[in-house]
Design an enzyme around this catalytic site. Sequence first.
Site, PDB file in Angstrom:
ATOM      1  N   ASP A 190     -35.841  14.982 -28.685  1.00 20.88           N
ATOM      2  CA  ASP A 190     -35.538  13.536 -28.358  1.00 20.88           C
ATOM      3  C   ASP A 190     -36.934  12.958 -27.731  1.00 20.88           C
ATOM      4  OD1 ASP A 190     -34.073  11.058 -28.680  1.00 20.88           O
ATOM      5  OD2 ASP A 190     -34.085  11.050 -26.909  1.00 20.88           O
ATOM      6  N   GLU A 196     -37.323  -4.866 -21.170  1.00 20.31           N
ATOM      7  CA  GLU A 196     -36.318  -4.750 -21.785  1.00 20.31           C
ATOM      8  C   GLU A 196     -36.193  -3.234 -22.361  1.00 20.31           C
ATOM      9  OE1 GLU A 196     -39.577  -6.834 -24.387  1.00 20.31           O
ATOM     10  OE2 GLU A 196     -38.798  -6.878 -22.362  1.00 20.31           O
ATOM     11  N   HIS A 253     -33.811   2.912 -21.038  1.00 26.79           N
ATOM     12  CA  HIS A 253     -34.133   4.593 -20.542  1.00 26.79           C
ATOM     13  C   HIS A 253     -34.179   4.524 -19.183  1.00 26.79           C
ATOM     14  CE1 HIS A 253     -38.274   3.371 -20.696  1.00 26.79           C
ATOM     15  NE2 HIS A 253     -38.254   3.590 -22.083  1.00 26.79           N
ATOM     16  N   ASP A 309     -30.263  13.416 -24.232  1.00 23.78           N
ATOM     17  CA  ASP A 309     -30.032  13.053 -25.365  1.00 23.78           C
ATOM     18  C   ASP A 309     -30.046  14.175 -26.342  1.00 23.78           C
ATOM     19  OD1 ASP A 309     -29.262  10.603 -24.826  1.00 23.78           O
ATOM     20  OD2 ASP A 309     -30.873   9.547 -25.967  1.00 23.78           O
TER      21      ASP A 309
END
Length: 245
Positions: free
Chosen positions: A7, A52, A57, A163
């Site tokens: 990921d 944003e 994350h 993830d």
Amino acid sequence: MRQVILDTETTGIDPKDGHRLVEIGAIEMINRRFTGRTYHQYINPERHIDAEVVAVHGIDNAKIANEPVFAQIADEFWAFIDGAELVIHNAPFDVGFIDHELGMLNKQRKSPALGPVRDHCAILDTLPMARKMHPGQRNSLDALCKRYAIDNGHRVLHGALLDSEILAEVYLAMTGGQTALTLDAASASEQAQADVSSEGLSIQRLALTPGQLRVVRPSADEQAAHKAKCEAHQLNWFEGAASDA
């Protein structure tokens, strides 16, 4: 089979707009067993990260200011994934960013050239796999965790290594549930295999050899009673239909 569950996190959606990688996380599996080898690296993208995206994350410019740029970690990362089957959720996104970074690097140093990813690694995308298995349902990583009863309560923000760990569990559940991770390879074929259904229920499959199940046929009296019940049910249906008309 050597697989790498992978990921990435980025500065934005599209590398064509100048967006870059900020984090890579990957976990190695061989024959469905975790080997303990992982790859994790934060990357200085050499550009501003919009607010944003930071909200998704949690990686801002201050956090990765002292991290290496991609050119400094490319060879080590490539050595980790080269020749493996990459398991990725929405693979075009991650592979697109990796290939973009490799392309920029190859223009700078010419040799040795790295990539493109698909020329050196098989790619298994779990998103279309999930859509085929669960049509018409949400198939985000969070939705799949809920469907397969996988705990992701510790996932407050997106993170590449976290993830990858979650995706590894989801992938194993999607492709067979119980695996050699918890069963000795020699005895795995002798034990019941547990699969997880689309509703998150545990289904136990029993290994049966021919002749173990008895076939019991109905007696003449049982057949006659069954026929009489079917005829009575049919008569009741016709009477009900006539009254409705």
